[in-house]
Design a protein around this motif. Sequence first.
Motif, PDB file in Angstrom:
ATOM      1  N   VAL A 183       0.816  -1.259  -0.054  1.00 40.47           N
ATOM      2  CA  VAL A 183      -0.165   0.048   0.058  1.00 40.47           C
ATOM      3  C   VAL A 183       1.033   1.246  -0.038  1.00 40.47           C
ATOM      4  O   VAL A 183       1.815   1.382   0.948  1.00 40.47           O
ATOM      5  N   SER A 184       0.637   2.239  -1.032  1.00 43.40           N
ATOM      6  CA  SER A 184       1.373   3.324  -1.148  1.00 43.40           C
ATOM      7  C   SER A 184       0.662   4.583  -1.170  1.00 43.40           C
ATOM      8  O   SER A 184      -0.167   4.722  -2.127  1.00 43.40           O
ATOM      9  N   GLY A 185       0.552   5.440  -0.368  1.00 40.56           N
ATOM     10  CA  GLY A 185       0.078   6.830  -0.590  1.00 40.56           C
ATOM     11  C   GLY A 185      -1.356   6.614  -0.637  1.00 40.56           C
ATOM     12  O   GLY A 185      -2.116   7.443  -1.251  1.00 40.56           O
ATOM     13  N   LEU A 186      -1.912   5.725   0.085  1.00 38.16           N
ATOM     14  CA  LEU A 186      -3.432   5.524  -0.107  1.00 38.16           C
ATOM     15  C   LEU A 186      -4.367   6.700   0.777  1.00 38.16           C
ATOM     16  O   LEU A 186      -4.104   6.858   1.883  1.00 38.16           O
ATOM     17  N   THR A 187      -5.064   7.351   0.011  1.00 40.42           N
ATOM     18  CA  THR A 187      -5.900   8.479   0.466  1.00 40.42           C
ATOM     19  C   THR A 187      -7.395   8.419   0.026  1.00 40.42           C
ATOM     20  O   THR A 187      -7.752   8.021  -0.909  1.00 40.42           O
ATOM     21  N   ASP A 195     -12.195  -0.231   4.178  1.00 39.78           N
ATOM     22  CA  ASP A 195     -13.073  -0.238   2.920  1.00 39.78           C
ATOM     23  C   ASP A 195     -12.320   0.260   1.769  1.00 39.78           C
ATOM     24  O   ASP A 195     -12.524   0.041   0.658  1.00 39.78           O
ATOM     25  N   ALA A 196     -11.456   1.002   1.810  1.00 42.13           N
ATOM     26  CA  ALA A 196     -10.476   1.796   0.711  1.00 42.13           C
ATOM     27  C   ALA A 196      -9.772   0.475   0.099  1.00 42.13           C
ATOM     28  O   ALA A 196      -9.738   0.400  -1.009  1.00 42.13           O
ATOM     29  N   LEU A 197      -9.038  -0.607   1.068  1.00 40.39           N
ATOM     30  CA  LEU A 197      -8.385  -1.506   0.469  1.00 40.39           C
ATOM     31  C   LEU A 197      -9.113  -2.461  -0.298  1.00 40.39           C
ATOM     32  O   LEU A 197      -8.920  -3.281  -1.057  1.00 40.39           O
ATOM     33  N   THR A 198     -10.552  -2.856   0.210  1.00 46.45           N
ATOM     34  CA  THR A 198     -11.424  -3.737  -0.572  1.00 46.45           C
ATOM     35  C   THR A 198     -12.457  -3.136  -1.500  1.00 46.45           C
ATOM     36  O   THR A 198     -13.205  -3.809  -2.123  1.00 46.45           O
ATOM     37  N   GLY A 199     -12.106  -1.740  -1.742  1.00 50.22           N
ATOM     38  CA  GLY A 199     -12.904  -1.190  -2.927  1.00 50.22           C
ATOM     39  C   GLY A 199     -14.149  -0.678  -2.328  1.00 50.22           C
ATOM     40  O   GLY A 199     -15.246  -0.341  -3.499  1.00 50.22           O
ATOM     41  N   LYS A 232      -7.289   7.027  -3.695  1.00 53.96           N
ATOM     42  CA  LYS A 232      -5.923   7.314  -4.448  1.00 53.96           C
ATOM     43  C   LYS A 232      -5.017   6.705  -3.766  1.00 53.96           C
ATOM     44  O   LYS A 232      -4.834   6.287  -2.611  1.00 53.96           O
ATOM     45  N   GLY A 233      -3.935   6.654  -4.764  1.00 57.64           N
ATOM     46  CA  GLY A 233      -2.681   6.002  -4.321  1.00 57.64           C
ATOM     47  C   GLY A 233      -2.420   4.798  -4.980  1.00 57.64           C
ATOM     48  O   GLY A 233      -2.881   4.489  -6.288  1.00 57.64           O
ATOM     49  N   SER A 234      -1.953   3.701  -4.254  1.00 58.68           N
ATOM     50  CA  SER A 234      -1.466   2.522  -4.907  1.00 58.68           C
ATOM     51  C   SER A 234      -1.745   1.427  -3.913  1.00 58.68           C
ATOM     52  O   SER A 234      -1.605   1.432  -2.792  1.00 58.68           O
ATOM     53  N   VAL A 235      -2.604   0.396  -4.436  1.00 56.91           N
ATOM     54  CA  VAL A 235      -2.762  -0.954  -3.747  1.00 56.91           C
ATOM     55  C   VAL A 235      -2.526  -2.008  -4.596  1.00 56.91           C
ATOM     56  O   VAL A 235      -3.409  -2.146  -5.384  1.00 56.91           O
ATOM     57  N   THR A 236      -1.391  -2.723  -4.439  1.00 57.08           N
ATOM     58  CA  THR A 236      -1.270  -4.015  -5.270  1.00 57.08           C
ATOM     59  C   THR A 236      -0.950  -5.199  -4.342  1.00 57.08           C
ATOM     60  O   THR A 236      -0.606  -5.127  -3.145  1.00 57.08           O
ATOM     61  N   LEU A 237      -1.418  -6.624  -5.011  1.00 56.11           N
ATOM     62  CA  LEU A 237      -1.515  -7.813  -4.403  1.00 56.11           C
ATOM     63  C   LEU A 237      -0.589  -8.473  -5.105  1.00 56.11           C
ATOM     64  O   LEU A 237      -0.964  -8.833  -6.450  1.00 56.11           O
TER      65      LEU A 237
END
Length: 914
Positions: A656-660, A697-701, A706-711
């Motif tokens: 997770v990077s810069g999640l806003t 909520d943001a991680l799961t959509g 904004k930002g980046s969420v990668t798996l």
Amino acid sequence: MSNAIQFAILGMASGGLYALMALGLIVVHRTSGAINFAHGAIAVTAGYVLFYGEAQGIPTPVAVTIAILAGLLLGVLIQLLVMTPLRNASTLTKAIATLGILVVLQAGCQLKFGSQPQLVKNFLPQNGVTILGAYVTVDYLIMLAIALLLAAVLWVVYRRTRFGLATTAVSDNEEALGTLGWSSTLVARGNWAIAGTLAALSGVLLAPTTGVSLPSMTTLLLPALAAALFGRLSSFPLATLGALLIGVTQSELTFYGQSPVLRDLPNLPEAVPFLLIIVILVARGKTLPTRDFVESRLPALGSGRVRPRTVLPTVAVAVLLIQWLLPLEWVMATTSTLIAAIIVLSLVLLIGYAGQLSLAQLSIGGLGALVTSRLVASADWPLPLAVLVGIAAAVPVGIVVGLPAVRTRGATLAVVTLGLAAALNSLVFSTVKFTGGDVGLDVGYPSLLGFDFDETTYPRRYALVVLALLVLVGIGLGNLRRSGLGRRMISVRSNERAAASLGVNVAGAKLSAFVMSSVIATLGAILVAFRYPNALFTSFDPFQSVNYVVQSVIGGVGFVPGAAAGGTLEPSGLGSKVIHDIGLGDWLTLVGGVLLLLTVIFNPDGMVGSGLAQVRSAKRRLFPAKASSSASDGVVAVDSQAGAAPDRGAVNVLAVSGLTVEFGAVTAVDGVDFELRSGEVLGVIGPNGAGKTTLIDALTGYVPAKGSVTLDGKQLLGTPPHRRSRLGLIRSFQSLELFEDLSVGENLLVASEKSTLRTAVGSVLRPKRPTLDGAAAAAVQEFGLGDALAAAPGDLSYGQRRLLAISRAVACNPTVLLLDEPAAGLDDGDRQALKALVRRLAENWGIAVLLIEHDVDLVMSVSDRILALNFGAVTAHASPDEVRRHPEVIRSYLGEDDAAASTGTDETLERSAQ
């Protein structure tokens, strides 16, 4: 040009009347959160009161006053007799209740005044004035002025007065309002009185212009609903503006209706509200409800089990009665009941299984029946092929109707389907060149492979054909209830957010339900059309679809047999036959409306649902051992070869990077960075409002971010929740959000079973006993749920419900598991067990666990690292020891006393070790 201006002014006057109606709808919604589908019926009833008063020689001013007071009285009675008992019911249940009120008022007016329109004398000035070269009469200007004035008055009242603020508080928090000395019941009653008065005023003003007629009960409602939605069901000025736009657009389309482009669509103006509704809901709707959305608790569901020892004797008796014992008039009444039951089955699927309220089932089915009839009548197609094409034609219509369901739900969806029914009635069923009008389409006598079964010549054969189709559709629906597709539909009905978190495509489940229900409704409509040599489409109006909703709720909308029970209320069915024979034939519709209200208030599961519940209760009392064994029959099976935690192999990484996350001017999550690997536990702490749940909520959509969420390097932002779940990112919910309509085992099945189109169709045709395997079977063993698989979630203890919520997430075989306050409400023993469980999930299962928890001791002892949040920003990200000594964390969350206690404990342990 002057004519266009004249029609615009006339349209604004009509829009003013729509505005009065819309204002009343908003008033009701402000106080109860419900949409009043009886609002138009109140207006028309007031018009009939005015007509009756004038017919009795009462002076017009007095008659007008009495009519308006009648609307006020109706509003008070509705709140007192219906809404007060339903004050804790869902908004969807309240909407269904208002449909019952609509039926009662329409039936009552028809009994008293008949079906023909009634004319009322003009009581407003008729002298004309010229505006911008256009001549209009003063009465239209007066109606417009009244609407604008009342909109302004209501805007001031509900924004500036204590009554207006109390009204808002009624829907938000009745208990808090009571502590301030206000009676929530009296506030609600006052609002219903205002709404009734506004409806009556619009009905009285409209009566001299168009006359008073029963169809106006729904046709007058639709523009008002569109205007109210334009105003977000809360803004009086916006609703008034929307109403004026609708009125002007309709009037201008009427003026330009003779142009070559519009000549073939004479009823296009009536479709304008539907088009506006669609645009509004598509623009404003949400694919998933927000976190504060309260799911509608719909009536109970049947098991779907097909019991041959019950079905076969019942069918045999029906065949015996139809073929040999019943007189022909009773056979024809039976046919009507059976056809109605097929159409009602489409609502059992749509409302019962999927939780989607449709007021357009007969209209959708009628469109498919019209295609079938025209192919037979005009192209001389063979009946079987024409039926297949007609059913196929209903599929895209079902998709079109279902698309708004993707972005809206509850009573608002019913508004869309009502608009569609009205649009189809205006553009298709009222167009003679399509339907043949009162003459109909010459479809001849139905025949299949040389077997003639037309009702005119062979009424018993026709009844047997309808019975066979009803049995086949009923068995198919029972199988669907027990299939994977059925479980996914029911999970969506129960809780859309939770369903999506387990990988269920909510939009796909809804669209599947609409398509399948459209096919069933079309089959029923074709049987209606082909009863006689000339197929007539004059009765495919919106009110008939409302009648089928009434029948479904009374019979039991969650039960397949409920369709047959509700079908007896069909106007030409068995119930009608009985009532006619005792001399009360004209009262059937009124009886049905009253029964619906009584059912919604006192017996929401319907006749079949309550009857089966009483039978089960009696069996438990008389044969407790047998009842216990039968209750376990058909339980979800567990693969005996499964049980070990799955082997993950490679290490998975959530980066997770810069999640806003921003909500307007508020930043709920502010630039959060972290990595989480398989086998790790990351604890997230922070004060209330720190943004912890919003982070999940943001991680799961569930919220835009904004930002980046990668798996494992795959970007997740921009993908819907169910796709993230299928990639291995699984969450639980702070409020559990279990599927209360499914058993414990079925909750786990929704999470674990994978379905394709082939398996879905196969399970409907021939369902198999479902089996939990893989991660789901291992979860049953890990969480000790083996003895509770057949139980309902509501029968479990609170601790067991917490375990079920976590085990359901684990059954998805997650790569990353996000737990939102799993220890909330647990006692000390359960908390200790939860600690060990979280560590086992990380170490034995290889799951990356993100844990949000307010229990500081628990989260510190179980986590490898801690992420501390405050006002959405990261204040610390380190080991538990470092975080609990962090000055900012101490200041914002732990407090000096807790920090000192933690430090003292650590120092004592260090001295003991030395």
